[in-house]
Design an enzyme around this catalytic site. Sequence first.
Site, PDB file in Angstrom:
ATOM      1  N   CYS A  16       0.810  -1.230   0.000  1.00 24.66           N
ATOM      2  CA  CYS A  16       0.000   0.000   0.000  1.00 24.66           C
ATOM      3  C   CYS A  16       0.846   1.283   0.000  1.00 24.66           C
ATOM      4  O   CYS A  16       0.484   2.272  -0.655  1.00 24.66           O
ATOM      5  CB  CYS A  16      -0.959  -0.003   1.180  1.00 24.66           C
ATOM      6  SG  CYS A  16      -0.221  -0.551   2.719  1.00 24.66           S
TER       7      CYS A  16
ATOM      8  N   HIS B 263      -2.388   6.596   3.884  1.00 29.04           N
ATOM      9  CA  HIS B 263      -0.940   6.725   4.107  1.00 29.04           C
ATOM     10  C   HIS B 263      -0.452   8.032   3.459  1.00 29.04           C
ATOM     11  O   HIS B 263      -0.675   8.265   2.265  1.00 29.04           O
ATOM     12  CB  HIS B 263      -0.192   5.552   3.473  1.00 29.04           C
ATOM     13  CG  HIS B 263      -0.393   4.236   4.164  1.00 29.04           C
ATOM     14  ND1 HIS B 263      -1.074   4.085   5.354  1.00 29.04           N
ATOM     15  CD2 HIS B 263       0.035   2.984   3.827  1.00 29.04           C
ATOM     16  CE1 HIS B 263      -1.061   2.805   5.712  1.00 29.04           C
ATOM     17  NE2 HIS B 263      -0.406   2.115   4.799  1.00 29.04           N
TER      18      HIS B 263
HETATM   19  N1  LIG Z   1      -4.560  -3.662   5.616  1.00 27.87           N
HETATM   20  C1  LIG Z   1      -3.908  -3.122   4.597  1.00 27.87           C
HETATM   21  O1  LIG Z   1      -3.877  -1.884   4.370  1.00 27.87           O
HETATM   22  C2  LIG Z   1      -3.176  -3.968   3.679  1.00 27.87           C
HETATM   23  C3  LIG Z   1      -3.076  -5.358   3.851  1.00 27.87           C
HETATM   24  N2  LIG Z   1      -2.400  -6.074   2.931  1.00 27.87           N
HETATM   25  C4  LIG Z   1      -2.232  -7.542   3.039  1.00 27.87           C
HETATM   26  O2  LIG Z   1      -3.498  -8.179   2.845  1.00 27.87           O
HETATM   27  C5  LIG Z   1      -3.558  -9.363   3.608  1.00 27.87           C
HETATM   28  C6  LIG Z   1      -4.748  -9.286   4.553  1.00 27.87           C
HETATM   29  O3  LIG Z   1      -4.581  -8.205   5.431  1.00 27.87           O
HETATM   30  P1  LIG Z   1      -5.725  -7.738   6.428  1.00 27.87           P
HETATM   31  O4  LIG Z   1      -7.062  -7.842   5.764  1.00 27.87           O
HETATM   32  O5  LIG Z   1      -5.267  -6.451   6.947  1.00 27.87           O
HETATM   33  O6  LIG Z   1      -5.638  -8.910   7.564  1.00 27.87           O
HETATM   34  P2  LIG Z   1      -6.726  -9.347   8.616  1.00 27.87           P
HETATM   35  O7  LIG Z   1      -5.960  -9.975   9.735  1.00 27.87           O
HETATM   36  O8  LIG Z   1      -7.661  -8.253   8.933  1.00 27.87           O
HETATM   37  O9  LIG Z   1      -7.554 -10.529   7.853  1.00 27.87           O
HETATM   38  C7  LIG Z   1      -6.977 -11.783   7.534  1.00 27.87           C
HETATM   39  C8  LIG Z   1      -7.962 -12.668   6.771  1.00 27.87           C
HETATM   40  O10 LIG Z   1      -7.329 -13.924   6.495  1.00 27.87           O
HETATM   41  C9  LIG Z   1      -8.051 -15.005   7.145  1.00 27.87           C
HETATM   42  N3  LIG Z   1      -7.106 -15.975   7.692  1.00 27.87           N
HETATM   43  C10 LIG Z   1      -6.268 -15.810   8.726  1.00 27.87           C
HETATM   44  N4  LIG Z   1      -5.555 -16.951   8.937  1.00 27.87           N
HETATM   45  C11 LIG Z   1      -5.985 -17.844   8.020  1.00 27.87           C
HETATM   46  C12 LIG Z   1      -5.653 -19.196   7.738  1.00 27.87           C
HETATM   47  N5  LIG Z   1      -4.729 -19.868   8.429  1.00 27.87           N
HETATM   48  N6  LIG Z   1      -6.290 -19.816   6.719  1.00 27.87           N
HETATM   49  C13 LIG Z   1      -7.226 -19.155   5.998  1.00 27.87           C
HETATM   50  N7  LIG Z   1      -7.592 -17.868   6.233  1.00 27.87           N
HETATM   51  C14 LIG Z   1      -6.974 -17.225   7.224  1.00 27.87           C
HETATM   52  C15 LIG Z   1      -8.847 -14.337   8.243  1.00 27.87           C
HETATM   53  O11 LIG Z   1      -9.969 -15.138   8.575  1.00 27.87           O
HETATM   54  P3  LIG Z   1     -10.628 -15.173  10.047  1.00 27.87           P
HETATM   55  O12 LIG Z   1     -11.482 -13.931  10.174  1.00 27.87           O
HETATM   56  O13 LIG Z   1     -11.418 -16.422  10.046  1.00 27.87           O
HETATM   57  O14 LIG Z   1      -9.481 -15.189  11.028  1.00 27.87           O
HETATM   58  C16 LIG Z   1      -9.232 -13.026   7.555  1.00 27.87           C
HETATM   59  O15 LIG Z   1     -10.272 -13.246   6.658  1.00 27.87           O
HETATM   60  C17 LIG Z   1      -2.221  -9.482   4.337  1.00 27.87           C
HETATM   61  O16 LIG Z   1      -1.349 -10.293   3.575  1.00 27.87           O
HETATM   62  C18 LIG Z   1      -1.740  -8.048   4.399  1.00 27.87           C
HETATM   63  O17 LIG Z   1      -0.345  -8.001   4.543  1.00 27.87           O
HETATM   64  C19 LIG Z   1      -1.880  -5.445   1.855  1.00 27.87           C
HETATM   65  C20 LIG Z   1      -1.954  -4.115   1.665  1.00 27.87           C
HETATM   66  C21 LIG Z   1      -2.587  -3.278   2.579  1.00 27.87           C
HETATM   67  N1  LIG Z   2       2.484  -3.130   5.832  1.00 27.49           N
HETATM   68  C1  LIG Z   2       1.418  -2.265   5.372  1.00 27.49           C
HETATM   69  C2  LIG Z   2       0.221  -3.051   4.963  1.00 27.49           C
HETATM   70  C3  LIG Z   2       0.530  -4.369   4.370  1.00 27.49           C
HETATM   71  O1  LIG Z   2      -0.073  -5.330   4.745  1.00 27.49           O
HETATM   72  O2  LIG Z   2       1.465  -4.421   3.441  1.00 27.49           O
HETATM   73  P1  LIG Z   2       1.803  -5.698   2.552  1.00 27.49           P
HETATM   74  O3  LIG Z   2       0.673  -5.865   1.598  1.00 27.49           O
HETATM   75  O4  LIG Z   2       3.049  -5.369   1.847  1.00 27.49           O
HETATM   76  O5  LIG Z   2       1.950  -6.875   3.461  1.00 27.49           O
HETATM   77  C4  LIG Z   2       1.070  -1.296   6.485  1.00 27.49           C
HETATM   78  O6  LIG Z   2       1.320  -1.667   7.593  1.00 27.49           O
HETATM   79  O7  LIG Z   2       0.514  -0.241   6.287  1.00 27.49           O
END
Ligand SMILES: NC(=O)C1=CN([C@@H]2O[C@H](COP(=O)(O)OP(=O)(O)OC[C@H]3O[C@@H](n4cnc5c(N)ncnc54)[C@H](OP(=O)(O)O)[C@@H]3O)[C@@H](O)[C@H]2O)C=CC1
Ligand SMILES: N[C@@H](CC(=O)OP(=O)(O)O)C(=O)O
Length: 346
Positions: free
Chosen positions: A150, A242
């Site tokens: 992001c 951000h």
């Molecule tokens: N937040 C942000 O701004 C950004 C996030 N990302 C990336 O996106 C991804 C998700 O982030 P975010 O939404 O913030 O994370 P969250 O922790 O909010 O959500 C994680 C999701 O993955 C599921 N999950 C967790 N563990 C498992 C498992 N073992 N098997 C299957 N499903 C699983 C969870 O399900 P349950 O609810 O059942 O636990 C939930 O749906 C990450 O890789 C993060 O680095 C990338 C860019 C920006």
């Molecule tokens: N690390 C970013 C969000 C994130 O999850 O990044 P990435 O998709 O590279 O894991 C933040 O904390 O704002």
Amino acid sequence: MTHRVGILGATGAVGQRFIQLLDGHPQFEIACLTASDASAGKPYREAAKWRLDSAIPKPVRDITVRATDPAEIPDDVDLLFSSLPSGVAAEIEPDLCAAGYVVSSNSSNDRMADDVPLTIPEINPGHLDLIEVQRDERGWDGALVKNPNCSTITMVPTLAALDEFGLERAQVSTLQAVSGAGYSGVTSMEIIDNAIPHIGGEEEKMETESRKLLGDFDGAELSLHSAEVAASCNRIPTIDGHLENVFAELADDPEPADVRAAMESYPSADLPSSPDQLIHVFGDDQPERPQPRMDRMRGDGMQVVAGGVRTTPAGVKYNCLAHNTIRGAAGASLLNGELLANEGWI
Ligand SMILES: NC(=O)C1=CN([C@@H]2O[C@H](COP(=O)(O)OP(=O)(O)OC[C@H]3O[C@@H](n4cnc5c(N)ncnc54)[C@H](OP(=O)(O)O)[C@@H]3O)[C@@H](O)[C@H]2O)C=CC1
Ligand SMILES: N[C@@H](CC(=O)OP(=O)(O)O)C(=O)O
């Protein structure tokens, strides 16, 4: 044509944004939602701790959440959006691609792999053709496409616009919102009345992913852009958006007005979720903008916003901002999905 899509990690911070952005989407219809085993079997409204300021869309409330397992994904799903923790995604995404699914993923695993397209549709749509290389090398019928981190997405469109002045080096310091760490990533005791000058792995991602995004793909191999990028990443107590301070060294000597014009005229893409103008630029009369609370929802959260363009002895400095869970995450994967559909990959 409407494509049936699934969301992996549908209950999380990014998964909820996917659900919000896909509500009423002209090309995509949600056909399946997955999460961890703890959520599997529950209706979405119970499995997800919904935290967005719009209601859960009606068609989604009663969908039963599935386990994140290839055997659970219906065969008629054309495209999977992935927002899983990167360790989980690294295990399951290749299996899904081998099983024939096209995956548009937001998770950080494999972003820098030589045969994985890392794309922002307005910046490097041609990199999508790496899918041919990927399929040859991995023997997949499906495909894996990534969007960048992001913080990287926030800066790279502005650097792409600056490249006409000969981008040689960029340094960036970030002020990142707490939603970037996921719902349970940073506790209130850690972040209220505070700032944390370290986000694990973030600096390296900005430094490497930006050069891949700005690099050249010749149909067989991708070469990184020659500009050096150095990043320093900080967490601050904003919810979304951000903000970044960029110092760019340039071969040419443009005036701030030339830089603003280059950013404002940088072309957008003709995709349903692309904003009409990719980069909005504030002028000298509003040096205090962009700001997270005021500017993160510009272009429905899909626009990059810049301002404070000033010259330095080596080039220019400016500030830029984007919504980290929309343009920086779910919206970015969605745009890649729209590009995949438009270019006939699904
Ligand atoms: N937040 C942000 O701004 C950004 C996030 N990302 C990336 O996106 C991804 C998700 O982030 P975010 O939404 O913030 O994370 P969250 O922790 O909010 O959500 C994680 C999701 O993955 C599921 N999950 C967790 N563990 C498992 C498992 N073992 N098997 C299957 N499903 C699983 C969870 O399900 P349950 O609810 O059942 O636990 C939930 O749906 C990450 O890789 C993060 O680095 C990338 C860019 C920006
Ligand atoms: N690390 C970013 C969000 C994130 O999850 O990044 P990435 O998709 O590279 O894991 C933040 O904390 O704002």
